[in-house]
Scaffold this active site. Sequence first.
Site, mmCIF file in Angstrom:
data_model
loop_
_atom_site.group_PDB
_atom_site.id
_atom_site.type_symbol
_atom_site.label_atom_id
_atom_site.label_comp_id
_atom_site.label_asym_id
_atom_site.label_seq_id
_atom_site.Cartn_x
_atom_site.Cartn_y
_atom_site.Cartn_z
ATOM 1 N N GLY A 250 -9.422 -1.957 3.082
ATOM 2 C CA GLY A 250 -9.025 -2.012 1.654
ATOM 3 C C GLY A 250 -10.215 -2.695 0.902
ATOM 4 O O GLY A 250 -10.105 -3.931 0.748
ATOM 5 N N THR A 251 -11.108 -2.033 0.402
ATOM 6 C CA THR A 251 -12.370 -2.588 0.005
ATOM 7 C C THR A 251 -12.251 -2.936 -1.359
ATOM 8 O O THR A 251 -12.889 -3.903 -1.768
ATOM 9 C CB THR A 251 -13.831 -1.379 0.013
ATOM 10 O OG1 THR A 251 -13.293 -0.261 -0.412
ATOM 11 C CG2 THR A 251 -14.045 -1.401 1.622
ATOM 12 N N ASN A 252 -11.110 -2.717 -1.959
ATOM 13 C CA ASN A 252 -10.985 -3.197 -3.548
ATOM 14 C C ASN A 252 -10.689 -4.759 -3.289
ATOM 15 O O ASN A 252 -11.257 -5.685 -3.955
ATOM 16 C CB ASN A 252 -9.664 -2.397 -4.033
ATOM 17 C CG ASN A 252 -9.842 -2.731 -5.464
ATOM 18 O OD1 ASN A 252 -10.762 -3.355 -6.222
ATOM 19 N ND2 ASN A 252 -8.615 -2.423 -6.183
ATOM 20 N N ASP A 253 -9.847 -4.901 -2.419
ATOM 21 C CA ASP A 253 -9.161 -6.314 -2.406
ATOM 22 C C ASP A 253 -10.317 -7.084 -1.790
ATOM 23 O O ASP A 253 -10.589 -8.227 -1.857
ATOM 24 C CB ASP A 253 -7.815 -6.662 -1.580
ATOM 25 C CG ASP A 253 -6.710 -6.640 -2.153
ATOM 26 O OD1 ASP A 253 -6.665 -7.408 -3.184
ATOM 27 O OD2 ASP A 253 -5.686 -5.797 -2.017
ATOM 28 N N ARG B 94 1.622 3.110 4.041
ATOM 29 C CA ARG B 94 1.439 1.484 3.893
ATOM 30 C C ARG B 94 2.696 0.923 3.508
ATOM 31 O O ARG B 94 3.363 1.234 2.442
ATOM 32 C CB ARG B 94 0.175 1.272 2.806
ATOM 33 C CG ARG B 94 -0.020 -0.315 2.796
ATOM 34 C CD ARG B 94 -1.098 -0.474 1.768
ATOM 35 N NE ARG B 94 -0.608 -0.128 0.356
ATOM 36 C CZ ARG B 94 -1.422 -0.590 -0.703
ATOM 37 N NH1 ARG B 94 -2.707 -0.958 -0.453
ATOM 38 N NH2 ARG B 94 -1.053 -0.338 -1.843
ATOM 39 N N ARG C 270 1.123 4.852 -0.853
ATOM 40 C CA ARG C 270 1.522 3.500 -1.213
ATOM 41 C C ARG C 270 3.021 3.594 -1.510
ATOM 42 O O ARG C 270 3.527 4.154 -2.597
ATOM 43 C CB ARG C 270 0.758 3.095 -2.611
ATOM 44 C CG ARG C 270 -0.680 2.598 -2.444
ATOM 45 C CD ARG C 270 -1.452 2.706 -3.792
ATOM 46 N NE ARG C 270 -1.533 4.091 -3.958
ATOM 47 C CZ ARG C 270 -2.674 4.853 -4.601
ATOM 48 N NH1 ARG C 270 -3.648 4.050 -4.414
ATOM 49 N NH2 ARG C 270 -2.291 6.140 -4.783
ATOM 50 N N CYS D 149 -9.561 3.022 2.346
ATOM 51 C CA CYS D 149 -8.805 3.799 1.647
ATOM 52 C C CYS D 149 -8.939 3.037 0.094
ATOM 53 O O CYS D 149 -8.160 3.298 -0.568
ATOM 54 C CB CYS D 149 -7.265 3.738 2.129
ATOM 55 S SG CYS D 149 -6.471 2.103 2.399
ATOM 56 N N HIS E 71 -35.181 12.948 -25.617
ATOM 57 C CA HIS E 71 -34.883 11.827 -24.855
ATOM 58 C C HIS E 71 -33.486 11.454 -24.727
ATOM 59 O O HIS E 71 -33.301 11.428 -23.536
ATOM 60 C CB HIS E 71 -35.496 10.350 -25.628
ATOM 61 C CG HIS E 71 -35.447 9.197 -24.997
ATOM 62 N ND1 HIS E 71 -34.416 8.409 -25.133
ATOM 63 C CD2 HIS E 71 -36.013 8.700 -23.875
ATOM 64 C CE1 HIS E 71 -34.355 7.550 -24.292
ATOM 65 N NE2 HIS E 71 -35.422 7.467 -23.609
ATOM 66 N N GLU F 158 -8.310 -6.094 4.502
ATOM 67 C CA GLU F 158 -8.624 -6.496 3.110
ATOM 68 C C GLU F 158 -9.066 -7.997 2.714
ATOM 69 O O GLU F 158 -9.545 -8.051 1.758
ATOM 70 C CB GLU F 158 -7.293 -6.262 2.617
ATOM 71 C CG GLU F 158 -6.875 -4.777 2.531
ATOM 72 C CD GLU F 158 -5.379 -4.797 2.008
ATOM 73 O OE1 GLU F 158 -4.972 -4.522 1.024
ATOM 74 O OE2 GLU F 158 -4.403 -5.101 2.798
#
Lengths: 901, 901
Positions: free
Chosen positions: A783-786, A634, A579, A849, A473, A762
């Site tokens: 900016g999919t994090n922000d 950026r 960055r 990004c 398992h 963002e």
Amino acid sequence: MDTSTLVPAPVARTNDGSPPTPRRWVRLFEEGGADQRDLLGGKGANLAEMVRMGLPVPPGFTVTTEACRATTAADGTAPSELADEVRSAIAHLEQVTGLGFGDPTAPLLLSVRSGAKFSMPGMMDTVLDLGLNPETVAGLEAKTGDRWFALDAYRRLLDLFGRVVLGVPEEQLSAAATPLLERHAVTDPSGLPVEGLEELIAAYDAAIVAATGRPFPTDPWEQLDAAILAVFRSWNGNRAVTYRRMEGISDDLGTAVNVQVMVFGNAGDDSGTGVAFTRDPATGEARPVGDFLLHAQGEDVVAGTRTTEPLSHLGAVFPECEVELLEVFRRLEERYRDLCDIEFTIEHGTLYVLQTRVGKRTALAALRIAVELVDEGVIEPAEAVARFTPDQLEMLLHPRFDPAASYEPVTRGLAASPGAAAGEVVLTADAAVARAAEGVDVLLVRPQTSPEDLHGILAARGVLTSRGGLVSHAAVVARGIGKPAVCGAADLVVDPDAGTVTIGDVVIHAGDTISIDGTSGDVVVGEVAVVAPAAPPELVRLLGWADEVRELRVLTNADTPEDARAALERGAEGIGLCRTEHQFLGDRLPLVRHVILATDDADRDEAIADLYVQQRHDFVELLEAVDGLPVTVRLLDPPLHEFLPRVEQLLVADATRGLSEEEHHLLDGALAWREDDPMLGIRGVRLGLLRPEIYAVQVRALLDAAVERSAAGGDPQVRIMIPLVSAPAELAAALAAVRAVAAEVEAAAGHPLSYEVGAMIETPRAALLAGVIAEQVDFLSFGTNDLTQMTFGFSRDDVEARLLPPYLAQGILPADPFETIDVDGVGELVRTAVERIRATDPTVDISVCGEHGGDPTSVGFFSAVGFDDVSCSPFRVPVARLAAAHAELGLLGPASHDASV
Amino acid sequence: MDTSTLVPAPVARTNDGSPPTPRRWVRLFEEGGADQRDLLGGKGANLAEMVRMGLPVPPGFTVTTEACRATTAADGTAPSELADEVRSAIAHLEQVTGLGFGDPTAPLLLSVRSGAKFSMPGMMDTVLDLGLNPETVAGLEAKTGDRWFALDAYRRLLDLFGRVVLGVPEEQLSAAATPLLERHAVTDPSGLPVEGLEELIAAYDAAIVAATGRPFPTDPWEQLDAAILAVFRSWNGNRAVTYRRMEGISDDLGTAVNVQVMVFGNAGDDSGTGVAFTRDPATGEARPVGDFLLHAQGEDVVAGTRTTEPLSHLGAVFPECEVELLEVFRRLEERYRDLCDIEFTIEHGTLYVLQTRVGKRTALAALRIAVELVDEGVIEPAEAVARFTPDQLEMLLHPRFDPAASYEPVTRGLAASPGAAAGEVVLTADAAVARAAEGVDVLLVRPQTSPEDLHGILAARGVLTSRGGLVSHAAVVARGIGKPAVCGAADLVVDPDAGTVTIGDVVIHAGDTISIDGTSGDVVVGEVAVVAPAAPPELVRLLGWADEVRELRVLTNADTPEDARAALERGAEGIGLCRTEHQFLGDRLPLVRHVILATDDADRDEAIADLYVQQRHDFVELLEAVDGLPVTVRLLDPPLHEFLPRVEQLLVADATRGLSEEEHHLLDGALAWREDDPMLGIRGVRLGLLRPEIYAVQVRALLDAAVERSAAGGDPQVRIMIPLVSAPAELAAALAAVRAVAAEVEAAAGHPLSYEVGAMIETPRAALLAGVIAEQVDFLSFGTNDLTQMTFGFSRDDVEARLLPPYLAQGILPADPFETIDVDGVGELVRTAVERIRATDPTVDISVCGEHGGDPTSVGFFSAVGFDDVSCSPFRVPVARLAAAHAELGLLGPASHDASV
């Protein structure tokens, strides 16, 4: 989709030609095929297919998933016709076998197994030897002349039926057995003598009465009906629901029930049972592998309670069976065009195949098998790409112990699931969840795991067990979810009650740190450094095929020439995010502080001039490393206080030793730029507009570097990106400043410059206004994090360790939205933005990004909504390339979660 | 809308019956009416209306707004037919007056004034005495026998034409005049003798040549064409554009130009000019008021450079004109059904009305006039409601100096615009903007203001001038935008160059703090406390009418019985937001810290029990104060560290004096609960799920309080609200916990409880998923403050002082989004959410409890998108009631900004 399930079942082919009772809810194996997974479940469809192929399968029938759905919809009451249809099917089995269900003289015994459309290992329950009771046990003994065998079968039924159908807690059954086993000095009931089995049966009978208030049902029909309903019920058991949530399997499918005539691997020393793979599921090597046990039933192999023999030893015991088995393997691979695994039983020297399926495999094996099947002419390259998933590639790239690290394994177990991990030892699943919720990396250490431990495996960084093989398992689950596991480390003595793990003289306590390497099987006390592994040679070929399939461009997030080169080697097609704040750290920090804290214009101009020299140098090197490919720079994003000391440090220093004049100056600056919520403060374009000298020097250094590179014969492809836009007018102001500097650089260079401008999306507002924003730019990068932080109102730093583990454990969120894009919330904003951008200007390049750019599920989403490229860290570029191909093949795309709550 | 502008103009009624030249771009006054504001502008339409009414208006014509739009569209080139049409209209004026344009013997002189659809005081430019040149000056002198008069008219033309049409900087013309004025020891050119005027004319001529390189155009036709084009140009001047942006007036309207035969208030001592109101625009009292000047032109009154006489003195000088003027007032009020203001001139004892309009007024006057017009039977109550705007009500409620404060005014000026303010003295508009951008409250102190100072007035908290009356630029603008102003404080000597304001012996420096009360006219050195004023008696009646009109329910944000009672007195219909964190502060703080830092369950339970007692008491009092009306209780929202000391304080204390054991405990807690971005951290429902004992004790205390109130015969209407939801499942978990407690309370009480459950929509994700969230609740309340923070990515605390002032000044944002809802971004999320909520369940009550709930423009938005209620601070309840009525009347609703960029 299989729509044939909606039409009436064909008339069955019976042996005597008489018309069978018409059936709605039940199908004989000989009526189905591999294309009927929706109706028959995976196991039932494959059993039917094997019957169709003429392979040696014990006869049986399948109660359909429709019956399960109907039963669930009726709150657990089976359709009224089901009992009659089952009786009709049993009559067919009696006719075929010449046995009688409940007949004491020639008892027909059955296995009852679940089988949903998708394989759910360990999730659903099985009952063996159904049909036994005191009379049929006597009949079985009389027929076989083997009382031990008959009693062994009966104790197995009582054990399984008690647990699975009647819901007797496993501990109560174990507790009933343990004194007996100890008294007989055996570790397993299969070691008991006849009288021991008799005692065990009596003990189980008593335990069942104690737990349920009723005796074990001796009526075989009652047993069968109850077992079928128990399988249906288990579809909605916690373990199954958890597994389906983890795997994204719909709750609406339901499970089928397979009822099959029992064959007995435990009928004597001329009998046995095993699990086998047509190719090696660990390495992918094209040779059969597996395990078998003499004189045993299948559960004994899977449970890991007895040590198995390798399949290669089978020929020595059963030479004819081995030949027959190899032919079965050849025909299954021909039919399924892939690795298959089977469960087989040999009863008195006769081979039976009890089930087959396209087998699970390690990531490494999946890669090798896919590439070799192309070489064998069995599948096309695009199918090979489709068969090797980005998740598997990720596992393949899982870290291992650093070969340069010096460590001494305290023991070694089976390399059950690849990857390496270090963490604090926890000895129960609950402890794993609790400590992980506190943000601690934990390793779950158990004697062996069962489905009850699933939540603990999910919470842990890896699993270590002292018992069980590669199909135990723990091993199966860990491979399935891509976590490292070392299993069957037999030197380990795990004592959850004492809170210790003992290996010879070494005693490890819960809370101590250990490390495991699921690729080598090593177990180390303390923490070992981990490194990324070298890619296997097949990977380059497969990724090349992926590149031919994909449409998405794969860029990388790289700030330095070294990072950029690492990414280009892995197939990146340019830099999607550089960055520039990294240019402000290290030995540049004093320069940057000088700019921030300058007391007058002259002072500041001097600092800016120094910074310019450094940055231009950086940009020249970067543009050289990525010559001819896009370099997306950026402009400065973080808030200024990130470049200043922490206020509290300075305050404490001031209170204790006093500050120098320069430190006082720093403190003033740190206080001036301190913010309550810096994530939502003066950063990005806001800072760029409040302190215009910063963007100006960055743009000047970048464009001067491009001029220098062009003069040197290079081909710099500069893209300037403005972060954290929330209003179109602030982007316009920033771009006007960029163009003003560019005009000066062009004037000085004496020729026009070619560069692109863009912005990051963002903030939710930028997503909503993306159509207006698109008017101003050549490209836009999400900016999919922000965007995730603001859409949820989550500060990743604050919630990811403390809040998300319990949220994931409780199913409040289906996944960490910082790892896999939240389709329902963030995803809607992204979709809306893309629609509006395209409506404004279809030529604007759309990218992502954030870290989602390297997450396969998220890449599937970005592809589906029409992105042009993704940008991810250098290490994840191969995963992104493969994911982009999978997206193009329609194999990715996350399901909605909240929208269907 | 006036669509008559699209059909050909009617044939004009000329005196001699001959058909006039057909015209497209020009209308004689006698051809128009008050309903043609779109085509003729407000001033032109009202002039036409007065001609139609037979009032004594000097003849003239209007160049239409269509001509302006056509000219603007052609980059400043007038339509080719315009010159001929103007000549045809001038021919008509020559015929009517018997004068000739450019005729030296009987010169026709003209005024040229702008007049857009909406009054834009001080924004557009005027030229008087057009048609004069050396020859016509001689003719005017010959005709009037008054050389001084002729020369005075000519110097006015040179001055105005030079500035307005030729663009000569005002300073250059002033510089030309100053030595002359000083030499003649006068402060104003109207004090010059004949030879002084001759010198002034020569000086102006020279200044015009110096500034433009060309002499003043003596050709009257050239003057006229240039003046018309200059008016068109001024429509797109910076000042006009700024004003339109402030007032939300479309740039597309264009302005008309009114060309009118000059009459001369400066024709001698039997002449004069004035500005008058049919009712008092400061108090609303139903008696005419105004100012006039003998021997002067209108600009002398408005400019505030000479001290005027009150209108009540007019009868003593011109008794017949006074009678005639009162009759004009009566007829204008009868026609316009409202206060009108007029500009009038008396030339040699004959009254002329030069313009009229429905007059501006203070908020106090607007209220009184609206209510009295209902009492007079002139208008209906709903129209009275429509005429008193929420902005005016806000002004009325503006703070004043605290009557209990002890202060000594250093001087007193005119109470020019109500409200009180304190701030740092700035002496130029640029300084006002610069200091305000740094977050400093400033008061702009000027000798007088001009349109060039507009940006400074916008940036300042209030305005103080040493010169000018109630219709001076400073007074008009300040009233328009609702800022306090004290004008004409004649004791002040303002010296912007020296950076000082001197009042007798007192010298105030730029940067010092002063206070002004625009309601009393008081000026105080230092800061005076301000208080809210008592409501005038008319307000109760008007708000009663508003309540009959509105559909939106008005609730209040109140945490205490005192706040709640204050709100109910002002008309609130319940509590829309009770922030329970206020129950955790003050003497409760040790209890709360005890809960947070409890070392074990028993310790924590003890702390919880203590907290329960306090909270139940609070809730009983609150439910009693708001008996029978909804009380919406938001469970704890802020992050836990808000209840703990600041980390840096404790660290400094630790480093200097050492911490006690208890303080160490506090430090551990403060460090454990410290967050990088607390706004996005563990707060709201997240905290409620991580620390379930907190919500549990709150719900128990609240429901037990409700049981207690019911038992005492009360009618508690409890609504429980969950904050900061971002996933439907976290709301479900929180509501399950609420219901579990409720079930216990019900069991203890022995009867079911009636309460509602709801959630706040504060995160963008909650807005997007509002349709799913709505399935679980009775009500939803938008927290638009947090929603704005997350949609923009703005931390209000961090950006409002530092970032928003420059953003507003640069037009990057149209308004502070924390004051007025951002329609384009936040608004779209709100609209989308409401649509989805309604689609799920039309009965869910939708509210807003952010500060926007009391902002009139925002209330208009909430009404338009279909909210059921708004909740605002007690003080703003009256504004919200009125705004809700205005919204229902279709009078509110903010314009988009970014979406049209």
